[in-house]
Scaffold this motif. Structure first.
Motif, PDB file in Angstrom:
ATOM      1  N   ARG A 121       0.512  -0.262 -10.760  1.00  0.00           N
ATOM      2  CA  ARG A 121       0.213   0.559 -12.201  1.00  0.00           C
ATOM      3  C   ARG A 121       1.592  -0.120 -12.874  1.00  0.00           C
ATOM      4  N   ARG A 122       0.950  -0.594 -14.237  1.00  0.00           N
ATOM      5  CA  ARG A 122       1.555  -0.482 -15.384  1.00  0.00           C
ATOM      6  C   ARG A 122       2.136   0.419 -15.826  1.00  0.00           C
ATOM      7  N   GLY A 123       3.919   0.643 -15.754  1.00  0.00           N
ATOM      8  CA  GLY A 123       4.416   1.143 -16.342  1.00  0.00           C
ATOM      9  C   GLY A 123       4.836   2.904 -15.202  1.00  0.00           C
ATOM     10  N   GLU A 124       4.416   3.247 -14.413  1.00  0.00           N
ATOM     11  CA  GLU A 124       4.542   3.355 -13.321  1.00  0.00           C
ATOM     12  C   GLU A 124       5.730   3.344 -11.980  1.00  0.00           C
ATOM     13  N   PRO A 125       5.645   3.824 -11.133  1.00  0.00           N
ATOM     14  CA  PRO A 125       7.296   2.963 -10.432  1.00  0.00           C
ATOM     15  C   PRO A 125       6.096   2.364  -9.244  1.00  0.00           C
ATOM     16  N   LYS A 126       6.637   1.574  -8.276  1.00  0.00           N
ATOM     17  CA  LYS A 126       5.970   0.623  -7.560  1.00  0.00           C
ATOM     18  C   LYS A 126       6.164   1.368  -6.473  1.00  0.00           C
ATOM     19  N   CYS A 127       5.297   2.950  -6.179  1.00  0.00           N
ATOM     20  CA  CYS A 127       4.673   3.492  -4.766  1.00  0.00           C
ATOM     21  C   CYS A 127       3.619   3.506  -5.313  1.00  0.00           C
ATOM     22  N   CYS A 128       3.495   3.632  -6.925  1.00  0.00           N
ATOM     23  CA  CYS A 128       2.379   4.044  -7.320  1.00  0.00           C
ATOM     24  C   CYS A 128       1.100   2.794  -7.797  1.00  0.00           C
ATOM     25  N   PHE A 129       0.365   3.042  -7.284  1.00  0.00           N
ATOM     26  CA  PHE A 129      -0.971   2.084  -6.984  1.00  0.00           C
ATOM     27  C   PHE A 129      -2.261   1.702  -6.778  1.00  0.00           C
ATOM     28  N   ASP A 130      -2.950   0.461  -7.239  1.00  0.00           N
ATOM     29  CA  ASP A 130      -4.111   0.746  -6.832  1.00  0.00           C
ATOM     30  C   ASP A 130      -4.667  -0.311  -5.706  1.00  0.00           C
ATOM     31  N   CYS A 131      -6.162   0.622  -4.596  1.00  0.00           N
ATOM     32  CA  CYS A 131      -6.212  -0.614  -4.238  1.00  0.00           C
ATOM     33  C   CYS A 131      -7.355  -1.349  -4.780  1.00  0.00           C
ATOM     34  N   LEU A 132      -7.150  -2.412  -4.270  1.00  0.00           N
ATOM     35  CA  LEU A 132      -8.832  -2.772  -5.321  1.00  0.00           C
ATOM     36  C   LEU A 132      -8.692  -4.255  -3.558  1.00  0.00           C
ATOM     37  N   PRO A 133     -10.217  -3.716  -3.700  1.00  0.00           N
ATOM     38  CA  PRO A 133     -10.975  -4.881  -2.106  1.00  0.00           C
ATOM     39  C   PRO A 133     -10.790  -6.749  -2.797  1.00  0.00           C
ATOM     40  N   CYS A 134     -10.497  -7.125  -1.671  1.00  0.00           N
ATOM     41  CA  CYS A 134     -10.222  -8.453  -1.461  1.00  0.00           C
ATOM     42  C   CYS A 134     -11.649  -9.350  -1.850  1.00  0.00           C
ATOM     43  N   ALA A 135     -11.301  -9.851  -2.802  1.00  0.00           N
ATOM     44  CA  ALA A 135     -12.395 -11.223  -3.585  1.00  0.00           C
ATOM     45  C   ALA A 135     -13.273 -11.416  -2.005  1.00  0.00           C
ATOM     46  N   ASP A 136     -14.735 -12.203  -2.505  1.00  0.00           N
ATOM     47  CA  ASP A 136     -15.376 -13.238  -1.358  1.00  0.00           C
ATOM     48  C   ASP A 136     -14.652 -14.122  -1.287  1.00  0.00           C
ATOM     49  N   GLY A 137     -14.719 -14.009   0.581  1.00  0.00           N
ATOM     50  CA  GLY A 137     -13.491 -15.553   0.805  1.00  0.00           C
ATOM     51  C   GLY A 137     -11.744 -15.122   0.828  1.00  0.00           C
ATOM     52  N   GLU A 138     -11.632 -14.007   0.716  1.00  0.00           N
ATOM     53  CA  GLU A 138     -10.343 -13.794   1.287  1.00  0.00           C
ATOM     54  C   GLU A 138     -10.205 -12.177   1.814  1.00  0.00           C
ATOM     55  N   ILE A 139      -9.277 -12.524   3.347  1.00  0.00           N
ATOM     56  CA  ILE A 139      -8.978 -10.974   3.792  1.00  0.00           C
ATOM     57  C   ILE A 139      -7.855 -10.719   3.607  1.00  0.00           C
ATOM     58  N   SER A 140      -7.874  -9.338   4.116  1.00  0.00           N
ATOM     59  CA  SER A 140      -6.703  -8.752   4.367  1.00  0.00           C
ATOM     60  C   SER A 140      -6.591  -7.964   5.672  1.00  0.00           C
ATOM     61  N   ASN A 141      -6.101  -8.137   7.340  1.00  0.00           N
ATOM     62  CA  ASN A 141      -5.836  -7.476   8.065  1.00  0.00           C
ATOM     63  C   ASN A 141      -5.018  -6.446   8.154  1.00  0.00           C
ATOM     64  N   GLN A 142      -4.628  -6.719   7.219  1.00  0.00           N
ATOM     65  CA  GLN A 142      -2.929  -5.313   7.780  1.00  0.00           C
ATOM     66  C   GLN A 142      -3.559  -3.749   6.605  1.00  0.00           C
ATOM     67  N   THR A 143      -2.851  -2.791   7.418  1.00  0.00           N
ATOM     68  CA  THR A 143      -2.616  -1.870   6.723  1.00  0.00           C
ATOM     69  C   THR A 143      -1.671  -2.158   5.372  1.00  0.00           C
ATOM     70  N   GLY A 144      -1.957  -1.581   4.161  1.00  0.00           N
ATOM     71  CA  GLY A 144      -0.983  -1.804   2.995  1.00  0.00           C
ATOM     72  C   GLY A 144      -0.147  -3.314   2.677  1.00  0.00           C
ATOM     73  N   SER A 145      -1.485  -4.080   2.511  1.00  0.00           N
ATOM     74  CA  SER A 145      -1.120  -5.725   2.102  1.00  0.00           C
ATOM     75  C   SER A 145      -1.038  -5.793   0.520  1.00  0.00           C
ATOM     76  N   THR A 146       0.011  -6.576   0.388  1.00  0.00           N
ATOM     77  CA  THR A 146      -0.052  -6.859  -1.184  1.00  0.00           C
ATOM     78  C   THR A 146      -0.366  -7.739  -1.785  1.00  0.00           C
ATOM     79  N   LYS A 147      -1.340  -8.432  -0.562  1.00  0.00           N
ATOM     80  CA  LYS A 147      -2.474  -9.779  -1.137  1.00  0.00           C
ATOM     81  C   LYS A 147      -3.061 -10.155  -0.440  1.00  0.00           C
ATOM     82  N   CYS A 148      -3.853 -10.738  -0.769  1.00  0.00           N
ATOM     83  CA  CYS A 148      -4.953 -11.664   0.580  1.00  0.00           C
ATOM     84  C   CYS A 148      -4.787 -12.330   0.403  1.00  0.00           C
ATOM     85  N   THR A 149      -5.428 -13.291   1.411  1.00  0.00           N
ATOM     86  CA  THR A 149      -5.262 -14.594   2.498  1.00  0.00           C
ATOM     87  C   THR A 149      -6.531 -15.047   1.854  1.00  0.00           C
ATOM     88  N   LYS A 150      -6.607 -16.435   1.392  1.00  0.00           N
ATOM     89  CA  LYS A 150      -7.734 -16.960   1.574  1.00  0.00           C
ATOM     90  C   LYS A 150      -8.262 -17.834   2.780  1.00  0.00           C
TER      91      LYS A 150
END
Length: 446
Positions: A121-150
């Motif tokens: 989240r802009r203007g907030e500490p790094k520990c504050c974030f939103d969880c966005l679902p991966c786009a179609d054709g991308e996955i994340s198979n770990q908890t707390g992933s910072t990016k999705c893999t195509k």
């Protein structure tokens, strides 16, 4: 003047310091051995470094029912205990903030589950974030992933976006509702053409069949059968031979059909435009000349299709371009040389235009049975179908483009069959009194 002996003073001072240091070492040595219990019933002793061994009570501040603060012992820390047993806590007796019994989480946002990624989240500490679902054709198979893999090519993400699965292949199948409808229409057209052929063969010696060269009529019926059957090659999973055969079969069968119509139109014009029976115009365009014209108009299309198949043949291709929108891989026939298809359509359209022009010129011939009018109407249907086909074919995605082409083939074939042969069958079966030479030449009167 008094003089002080500095060397004597320094030596005495050094001896005194050594004596004091020795006393300290002796005291520290005996201090480490001390072990007693004080007035509070607590054991007091020192460790190897001469430090007192720590022992603490862990106190939890709790409010009672009267909202008064109480100090409750919930555990101890004993430095003299064995390693791993020094800290003792009774978790069930601890009361946390707001009276909760569970340990509060010391975090701004909970870790994102698999199938999503963290977005700060802009203007907030790094520990504050939103969880966005991966786009179609991308996955994340770990908890707390910072990016999705195509996912790799020809693979797609599952519903949970936690693993890649093989993409579902899509093509116009014989088992699809659309495929079944098109197959039924194809078989209906083929059966109807066969029935008309049987009727024409049974009445092949009657004037309405013999007029305008019955041989051309049977060849036209054969070409219409091929037009209906060639649509079946477009249905089903594309293969090496179907990709090469489908456009060639379509192009040759339709040109054969239009060549027969062109000959019939010319024969009609010569028959009714010539005032003197047996004139030179009809003799110059006899049966042999009609066959030559059909061969000459069919030959360029055969050469085009043969060169296209040998030089740049179509091949099965798994198209992943529709995966982002449908999640499916479209199996289609890849055209390495697209101008070939448009040349094929262009030559077919040229013959259709010539047929329409000649038939239009003969539309005012005798009204008793004017085949030129029927040919004109069938060509108008043919042109309406194929003019609307091109934009629909270009804009249709995946298997729907194949369905559009099949529909155009069937619609134009049905138009030719119903406009040209059904009126003749009506006269043959239901009005046999009109199936005479005078009826065909326009001299029949009711």
């Amino acid at each position: 003047m008094l003089c002080r002996n500095h060397s004597t003073t320094t030596t005495a001072n050094l001896k005194w310091r050594l004596a004091v240091g020795e006393c300290k070492c002796t005291f520290l040595h005996h201090l480490k051995m001390i072990n007693f219990t004080n007035q509070f019933d607590e054991k007091v002793y020192f460790d190897l470094n001469g430090e007192p061994v720590p022992r603490y009570d862990i106190i939890n501040w709790q409010k009672d029912s009267k909202d008064e603060m109480r100090f409750i012992k919930v555990g101890t820390y004993d430095g003299s205990a064995l390693y791993g047993q020094q800290l003792q806590i009774r978790k069930s007796t601890i009361v946390w903030t707001k009276g909760e019994s569970q340990v509060p989480l010391s975090q701004c946002s909970a870790p994102c589950p698999p199938g999503s990624r963290q977005a700060t989240r802009r203007g907030e500490p790094k520990c504050c974030f939103d969880c966005l679902p991966c786009a179609d054709g991308e996955i994340s198979n770990q908890t707390g992933s910072t990016k999705c893999t195509k996912c790799p090519e020809y693979y797609w993400s599952d519903k949970e976006k936690v693993k890649c699965v093989a993409g579902v292949e899509e093509f116009l199948s014989f088992y699809d509702t659309m495929g079944i409808i098109l197959v039924v229409l194809t078989l209906l057209g083929f059966i109807l053409t066969t029935i008309i052929t049987i009727v024409f063969h049974s009445f092949r010696y009657t004037p309405i069949v013999k007029a305008n060269n019955s041989e051309i009529s049977f060849l036209l019926l054969l070409s219409l059968k091929l037009c209906f059957l060639c649509s079946l090659v477009f249905i089903g999973q594309p293969s090496w031979w179907t990709c090469r055969l489908r456009q060639a079969a379509f192009g040759i069968s339709f040109v054969l059909c239009l060549s027969c119509l062109l000959v019939k139109t010319i024969v009609v014009l010569l028959a009714f435009r010539t005032n003197v029976p047996g004139s030179r115009g009809r003799k110059l365009f006899g049966s042999s000349q009609q066959r030559i014209l059909i061969t000459c108009t069919l030959f360029p299309q055969i050469c085009l299709c043969t060169g296209w198949m040998l030089g740049a043949p179509s091949f099965p291709f798994r198209n992943p371009n529709y995966q982002p929108s449908t999640g499916k891989i479209v199996v289609e026939c890849k055209e390495p040389w697209p101008p070939g298809f448009y040349l094929l359509l262009g030559y077919t359209g040229l013959l259709a235009f010539v047929c329409l022009l000649l038939a239009f010129l003969g539309r005012k011939l005798p009204d008793t049975f004017n085949e030129a009018k029927l040919i004109t109407f069938s060509m108008l249907i043919f042109w309406a179908v194929w003019i609307s086909f091109i934009p629909a074919y270009i804009s249709s995605p995946g298997k729907f483009s194949v369905a559009v082409e099949i529909f155009a083939i069937l619609a134009s074939s049905f138009g030719l069959l119903l406009c040209i042969f059904v009126p003749k069958c009506y006269i043959i079966l239901l009005q046999p009194e009109r199936n005479i030479k005078k009826g065909v030449t326009g001299k029949y009167s009711r």
